[in-house]
Motif scaffolding. Structure first.
Motif, short mmCIF file in Angstrom:
data_model
loop_
_atom_site.label_atom_id
_atom_site.label_comp_id
_atom_site.label_asym_id
_atom_site.label_seq_id
_atom_site.Cartn_x
_atom_site.Cartn_y
_atom_site.Cartn_z
N LYS A 154 0.79 -1.21 0.00
CA LYS A 154 0.00 0.00 0.00
C LYS A 154 0.83 1.27 0.00
O LYS A 154 0.40 2.29 -0.48
CB LYS A 154 -0.94 0.00 1.21
N LYS A 155 2.05 1.22 0.53
CA LYS A 155 2.86 2.44 0.61
C LYS A 155 3.53 2.78 -0.70
O LYS A 155 3.67 3.95 -1.06
CB LYS A 155 3.90 2.32 1.73
N ASP A 184 -0.38 4.65 -0.41
CA ASP A 184 -0.86 5.31 0.80
C ASP A 184 0.29 5.43 1.78
O ASP A 184 0.81 4.42 2.26
CB ASP A 184 -1.99 4.50 1.45
N ILE A 185 0.70 6.66 2.07
CA ILE A 185 1.75 6.87 3.06
C ILE A 185 1.24 6.50 4.45
O ILE A 185 1.92 5.82 5.23
CB ILE A 185 2.22 8.34 3.04
N THR A 186 0.04 6.94 4.76
CA THR A 186 -0.66 6.57 5.99
C THR A 186 -2.11 6.28 5.62
O THR A 186 -2.48 6.30 4.45
CB THR A 186 -0.61 7.71 7.03
N ASP A 187 -2.94 6.03 6.63
CA ASP A 187 -4.35 5.82 6.37
C ASP A 187 -5.01 7.07 5.80
O ASP A 187 -6.06 6.99 5.17
CB ASP A 187 -5.08 5.41 7.66
N ARG A 188 -4.37 8.23 5.98
CA ARG A 188 -4.98 9.49 5.58
C ARG A 188 -4.27 10.18 4.43
O ARG A 188 -4.82 11.11 3.83
CB ARG A 188 -5.04 10.45 6.77
#
Length: 394
Positions: free
Chosen positions: A63-64, A102-106
């Motif tokens: 994801k990252k 996605d770096i984080t969930d946000r």
């Protein structure tokens, strides 16, 4: 005692290895579950991240950081038209490098760059036209998101929304658009079936004078911006989808262009069809494909219409048969300055792997353009045998 100690060490090591193997299986199961979560049905909107085109079929495990190569190449047989000779050639129509995640969930990001386009910076946004997208997005909560950077404008229509590597040939309408712009967008997704986008971007990549020259009677806009409102809908459990958008483009002082792009798609288990209607009313001609556009960079009151109908049928899961029709007009107030275009495509795609976005295709692409100014019609025809592959390299 020595044997006891050796036995204890052996058992401890075995347990450790067993735990490591079990943990590995757990990790694998987690990865597969994550993949299943992201592999939503084609009938869904697939709103993985607001502002991202949703018909590209990505199912990234990492994801990252996810690295893709979008590639389309074919062997083309060009058919003759009125005395021309046959021609055969290999051609790579698409080659784009893409990174996203996605770096984080946000926080999410996306970068896509064309490897077969010039890299010179443009005069307005100072970015290369080869760079399609370079943005960061921020999920404010589960319904709202903000996206900032260079992005694809959120015009409607399903042809517009497809990954370019899956396009055999664009309509003249989309082919002549500049739609990758620097700007910002706010996204509201009240539920999984509806997404609304309000986007403000530059109206062009280059300065006014680089496109229109320096006319004495027209002044460049002090705020050369495009304003777009877009709705992506998912109705009747995915049987019907919409990609609708309206927008205003501030080309110059007193010259505002408007555009409407409406896409409606029918989704059935083995058959899909979409109809796109695109219209541009341009006080100052920006699309520039009326017959006289090349002779005069300052045409006014141009009108463009484009209609696209495409149907697809899957007799078996690995096979897709398609047919597509196009009708387009481009005109302005000058006498006979009108073009009427037709397109007729048909082909078959073979998709051998469920977990790979790979297609081998055989397609016929025919175009006809009638120039009312010269009373001349140009026909182009080709048969293409090739491959489309969205390579997930990492």
């Amino acid at each position: 005692m020595k044997r006891l100690i050796v036995s204890i060490v052996f058992l401890s090591t075995a347990v450790a290895f067993a735990q490591e193997d079990l943990q590995g299986q757990i990790n694998q199961l987690k990865s597969e579950l994550e993949q299943l979560k992201m592999s939503r049905p084609t009938q869904a909107l697939m709103l993985e991240s607001p502002s991202m085109p949703q018909t590209e079929g990505e199912n990234p495990l990492n994801k990252k950081f996810n690295l893709f190569f979008n590639f389309q190449s074919s062997f083309d047989a060009l058919l003759p038209d009125e005395g021309d000779t046959n021609k055969a050639e290999f051609k790579a129509r698409q080659l784009r490098l893409e990174m996203r995640g996605d770096i984080t969930d946000r926080i999410f990001y996306r970068f896509r760059h064309r490897l077969n386009k010039p890299n010179a910076a443009t005069s307005l946004d100072n970015l290369a036209k080869a760079t399609d997208m370079l943005y960061a997005g921020f999920r404010l909560n589960d319904k709202w998101a903000l996206t900032v950077g260079k992005m694809c404008q959120t015009w409607g229509g399903f042809e517009f929304d497809l990954n370019p590597m899956n396009i055999y040939e664009y309509t003249d309408f989309i082919e002549n658009m500049d739609n990758f712009m620097l700007g910002g967008m706010i996204t509201f997704a009240p539920n999984a079936n509806h997404e609304f986008n309000l986007q403000i971007t530059d109206v062009r990549n280059a300065k006014f004078s680089d496109i229109y020259g320096t006319p004495a009677d027209i002044k460049a806009s002090k705020a050369p911006l495009t304003y777009i409102f877009n709705w992506n809908g998912n109705l009747f459990d995915g049987v019907l989808q919409t990609r609708y958008a309206v927008g205003l483009q501030s080309e110059a002082d007193g010259y505002n262009n408007t555009m409407v792009m409406l896409g409606t798609k029918l989704n059935l288990p083995k058959f899909q069809a979409y109809f796109d209607y695109m219209r541009a009313d341009e006080k100052l001609d920006r699309l520039k494909y009326t017959p006289n556009s090349s002779a005069d960079p300052l045409l006014k009151d141009a009108k463009y219409n484009s209609l696209v109908l495409k149907g697809e049928y899957q007799p078996i899961p690995m096979l897709n048969v398609f047919a597509q029709g196009i009708y387009e007009t481009a005109e302005n107030s000058l006498a006979n300055n009108k073009m009427v275009g037709l397109g007729y495509f048909a082909g078959v795609e073979y998709m051998p792997f469920k977990d790979q976005d790979l297609r081998f295709f055989l397609a016929y692409i025919g175009r006809s353009r009638e120039n009312k100014l010269t009373d001349n019609t140009v026909n182009t025809n080709r048969i293409s045998l090739g491959m489309m592959y969205r390579i997930k390299a990492f």
